[in-house]
Design an enzyme around this catalytic site. Sequence first.
Site, PDB file in Angstrom:
ATOM      1  N   HIS A 162      52.205  50.510  45.211  1.00  0.00           N
ATOM      2  CA  HIS A 162      52.043  49.873  46.291  1.00  0.00           C
ATOM      3  C   HIS A 162      50.699  49.845  46.997  1.00  0.00           C
ATOM      4  O   HIS A 162      50.315  49.880  48.151  1.00  0.00           O
ATOM      5  CB  HIS A 162      53.001  50.406  47.499  1.00  0.00           C
ATOM      6  CG  HIS A 162      54.460  50.638  47.133  1.00  0.00           C
ATOM      7  ND1 HIS A 162      55.461  49.707  47.225  1.00  0.00           N
ATOM      8  CD2 HIS A 162      55.160  51.386  46.194  1.00  0.00           C
ATOM      9  CE1 HIS A 162      56.552  49.954  46.734  1.00  0.00           C
ATOM     10  NE2 HIS A 162      56.432  51.254  46.059  1.00  0.00           N
ATOM     11  N   SER A 283      23.960  37.791  48.886  1.00  0.00           N
ATOM     12  CA  SER A 283      24.387  36.917  49.879  1.00  0.00           C
ATOM     13  C   SER A 283      23.149  36.285  50.696  1.00  0.00           C
ATOM     14  O   SER A 283      22.240  37.147  50.560  1.00  0.00           O
ATOM     15  CB  SER A 283      25.219  37.780  51.076  1.00  0.00           C
ATOM     16  OG  SER A 283      25.041  37.065  52.170  1.00  0.00           O
ATOM     17  N   LYS A 289      24.439  42.874  50.634  1.00  0.00           N
ATOM     18  CA  LYS A 289      25.667  42.299  49.659  1.00  0.00           C
ATOM     19  C   LYS A 289      25.382  42.538  48.274  1.00  0.00           C
ATOM     20  O   LYS A 289      24.329  41.964  47.801  1.00  0.00           O
ATOM     21  CB  LYS A 289      26.116  41.140  50.270  1.00  0.00           C
ATOM     22  CG  LYS A 289      26.824  41.210  51.657  1.00  0.00           C
ATOM     23  CD  LYS A 289      27.811  41.761  51.648  1.00  0.00           C
ATOM     24  CE  LYS A 289      29.121  41.251  50.936  1.00  0.00           C
ATOM     25  NZ  LYS A 289      29.823  39.917  51.666  1.00  0.00           N
ATOM     26  N   GLU A 296      35.758  37.746  40.674  1.00  0.00           N
ATOM     27  CA  GLU A 296      36.235  36.751  41.573  1.00  0.00           C
ATOM     28  C   GLU A 296      36.748  35.445  41.264  1.00  0.00           C
ATOM     29  O   GLU A 296      37.720  34.759  41.373  1.00  0.00           O
ATOM     30  CB  GLU A 296      35.400  36.477  43.117  1.00  0.00           C
ATOM     31  CG  GLU A 296      35.401  37.784  43.917  1.00  0.00           C
ATOM     32  CD  GLU A 296      34.464  37.622  44.965  1.00  0.00           C
ATOM     33  OE1 GLU A 296      34.879  37.316  45.971  1.00  0.00           O
ATOM     34  OE2 GLU A 296      33.288  37.895  44.673  1.00  0.00           O
TER      35      GLU A 296
END
Length: 465
Positions: A162, A283, A289, A296
Amino acid sequence: MSKDKDTSKLWGGRFNEPTDSFVQRYTASVTFDQRMAAEDIAGSRAHASMLASVGVLTQAELEQILDGLDQVAAEIEAGEFNWSIELEDVHMNIEARLTELIGITGKKLHTGRSRNDQVATDIRLYLRSAIDRIAEELTRLQRGTIGLAADNTATIMPGFTHLQTAQPVSFGHHLLAWNEMLERDHGRLMDCRTRMNQSPLGAAALAGTTYPIEREHTAAALGFDKPTENSLDSVSDRDFAIEFCSFASLLMTHLSRMSEELVIWASAQFNFIELPDRFCTGSSIMPQKKNPDVPELVRGKVGRVNGHLISLLTLMKSQPLAYNKDNQEDKEPLFDTVDTVLDSLRAFADMVPAIKPRVENMREAARSGFSTATDLADYLVGLGLPFRDAHEVVGTAVAHGVETGLDLAEMELATLQGFCADIREDVFDVLTLEGSIGARDHLGGTAPNQVAAAAGRALALVESR
Ligand code: ARG
């Protein structure tokens, strides 16, 4: 002869007007099926050689055809081939150019053959070599994964259920779980290759041919295990493409699960791993970033691969035997699946061995989440408590830990004895992270010696193929 009618078409004989120019473009496949040119030429070579061996072509005609095909292949390779929409597809483009080059003998190549068995052969040949390239990349990824696991048999991280801290595990153990998924993918890919590797050539349009062909001859020349059994099935079957796409969907599903974990682990909040800069991007507005773009994107590309599987299933649904033009729609989804899978595997095979675990952070996370609570319960069972009662006792201890900010291993012996008077000093052996993973010392368990042995077996399996 109807030279003033539709002269440009290889099938123009029975037509009284040229194809509508939009219909020409709408029905053509050459813009995408030219990718199978090498396979088409290989199939033609095998077919012509077989025709010569059974006496349908003379030896001189065969040589002319083979030389002509060499020249066509060279033109294609050099980027000098003039692909034409009017000639519809890769098959007719190549045949027309052959005839242009060698004259009337070129027109004999199509004896005892149809584009229906020709295209079925081409796709199988194309997919077979794609499968071999994919198997290589998959194996490279497995080697990298197993290697990283072997280096981290005793690196401790929290195991999750979980996405909540559950029990400590070895990082190597986690990586070998990835490898199990990939090993099954490899098995599925090989199954698909075996079922696919049969030659439909000779089925002709649908019913076979009146010429004395030898299908075993062309099958062997093209490296197929044997000819397919039934001519109707041979030209209509696209199961192998669907099987391949279902392999691809499952592989990409696995890569997406791995991607998700990499993204989570690389976040500032987890900070379990460092992904090398070369697999990340920045970024344009937030200077701090470092985005895990590669995992991704792999995660995102599952969408198109799943879509292609559904495209093919839907394409084949309700098609009556034998060949239908619908089947021309099989290629783009299949090709894009091959490209996506190859690129995604390549990204992963390059990236995984370069992952740097942040060992201290993993360890701290495992230490602070009451991850050895089950170990304490097992210890109490060893003292004679029924498991349910032990569970209850440990629950109370954890509640105390939450209140005081102490992990179980940080509590005083006297405190622990307050929950169960029988607890002794040796409890700390099982409450440590090393004690916890070391105690799971059985096949498939997370004890470092078991993980090392599992990595050895996994590598041996990969190297044995
Ligand atoms: N371009 C066609 C395809 O991809 C080749 C077979 C065409 N056969 C036919 N009877 N029209 O399926």
